[in-house]
Design a protein around this motif. Structure first.
Motif, PDB file in Angstrom:
ATOM      1  N   ASP A   1     127.969 -29.754 -39.084  1.00 15.30           N
ATOM      2  CA  ASP A   1     128.517 -28.503 -39.606  1.00 15.30           C
ATOM      3  C   ASP A   1     129.371 -27.883 -38.503  1.00 15.30           C
ATOM      4  OD1 ASP A   1     128.974 -25.918 -40.608  1.00 15.30           O
ATOM      5  OD2 ASP A   1     126.994 -25.825 -41.519  1.00 15.30           O
TER       6      ASP A   1
ATOM      7  N   MET B   1     127.591 -24.154 -36.063  1.00 16.41           N
ATOM      8  CA  MET B   1     126.234 -24.375 -35.572  1.00 16.41           C
ATOM      9  C   MET B   1     126.009 -23.495 -34.356  1.00 16.41           C
ATOM     10  SD  MET B   1     125.679 -28.496 -35.710  1.00 16.41           S
ATOM     11  CE  MET B   1     126.998 -28.868 -34.589  1.00 16.41           C
TER      12      MET B   1
ATOM     13  N   ASN C   1     129.263 -25.203 -31.132  1.00 18.10           N
ATOM     14  CA  ASN C   1     129.799 -25.281 -32.492  1.00 18.10           C
ATOM     15  C   ASN C   1     130.105 -26.745 -32.812  1.00 18.10           C
ATOM     16  OD1 ASN C   1     132.541 -25.967 -31.757  1.00 18.10           O
ATOM     17  ND2 ASN C   1     132.915 -23.823 -31.296  1.00 18.10           N
ATOM     18  N   GLY C   2     130.482 -27.006 -34.040  1.00 15.85           N
ATOM     19  CA  GLY C   2     130.709 -28.383 -34.468  1.00 15.85           C
ATOM     20  C   GLY C   2     131.821 -29.092 -33.727  1.00 15.85           C
TER      21      GLY C   2
ATOM     22  N   VAL D   1     132.802 -33.961 -40.192  1.00 16.59           N
ATOM     23  CA  VAL D   1     132.389 -32.567 -40.123  1.00 16.59           C
ATOM     24  C   VAL D   1     132.464 -31.935 -41.500  1.00 16.59           C
ATOM     25  CG1 VAL D   1     132.972 -32.236 -37.696  1.00 16.59           C
ATOM     26  CG2 VAL D   1     134.677 -31.749 -39.451  1.00 16.59           C
ATOM     27  N   THR D   2     131.706 -30.858 -41.661  1.00 17.36           N
ATOM     28  CA  THR D   2     131.676 -30.124 -42.911  1.00 17.36           C
ATOM     29  C   THR D   2     131.655 -28.636 -42.605  1.00 17.36           C
ATOM     30  OG1 THR D   2     130.540 -29.914 -45.039  1.00 17.36           O
ATOM     31  CG2 THR D   2     129.145 -30.214 -43.093  1.00 17.36           C
ATOM     32  N   SER D   3     132.112 -27.862 -43.559  1.00  9.70           N
ATOM     33  CA  SER D   3     132.097 -26.413 -43.399  1.00  9.70           C
ATOM     34  C   SER D   3     132.279 -25.765 -44.758  1.00  9.70           C
ATOM     35  CB  SER D   3     133.228 -25.950 -42.470  1.00  9.70           C
ATOM     36  OG  SER D   3     133.227 -24.537 -42.354  1.00  9.70           O
TER      37      SER D   3
ATOM     38  N   SER E   1     134.443 -30.503 -47.418  1.00  8.84           N
ATOM     39  CA  SER E   1     134.025 -29.130 -47.687  1.00  8.84           C
ATOM     40  C   SER E   1     132.578 -29.122 -48.168  1.00  8.84           C
ATOM     41  CB  SER E   1     134.929 -28.519 -48.765  1.00  8.84           C
ATOM     42  OG  SER E   1     134.392 -27.301 -49.227  1.00  8.84           O
ATOM     43  N   LYS E   2     131.819 -28.117 -47.739  1.00 11.46           N
ATOM     44  CA  LYS E   2     130.427 -28.030 -48.194  1.00 11.46           C
ATOM     45  C   LYS E   2     130.344 -27.920 -49.713  1.00 11.46           C
ATOM     46  CE  LYS E   2     127.672 -26.432 -44.404  1.00 11.46           C
ATOM     47  NZ  LYS E   2     126.700 -25.450 -43.962  1.00 11.46           N
TER      48      LYS E   2
END
Length: 108
Positions: free
Chosen positions: A26, A29, A33-34, A52-54, A75-76
């Motif tokens: 993510d 975090m 951070n990611g 990665v996701t967000s 994307s989440k």
């Protein structure tokens, strides 16, 4: 899935100890951070493929993510439909950078 990390620091430590094929992080975090965690994981585990996701628009970060060796973004909101195809694509040597709602297709 072999592990879940509590934060970015934990993600880096687990990647070092487990040598995963694929790491999904993510961007938001604690600890690191990611982007920071992805850079450290790529430096310490160069064989690991990082996605990665967000839940936020990360498109402005795509060039930086690609520079540090991240192979894809999901994307989440699209994890249910795009995470497995993204993992499959990056394992086959392709990149996958889609923003929310884009059709499921790998980037070249």
């Amino acid at each position: 899935m072999c592990a879940e990390a509590a934060d970015g620091v934990d993600a880096v430590e687990k990647a070092k100890s487990m040598s995963p094929d694929v790491v999904v992080l993510d961007l938001a975090m604690g600890g690191l951070n990611g982007v920071e965690a992805a850079g450290q994981i790529r430096a310490k585990c160069p064989a690991a493929i990082v996605l990665v996701t967000s839940m936020y628009d990360a498109k402005p970060l795509f060039p930086r993510l690609q520079t540090i060796g991240v192979r894809g973004f999901v994307s989440k909101n699209d994890l249910g439909t795009d995470l497995l195809p993204a993992i499959d694509a990056v394992l086959k040597g392709r990149s996958w950078f889609l923003t929310e709602g884009e059709c499921s297709r790998p980037a070249s």
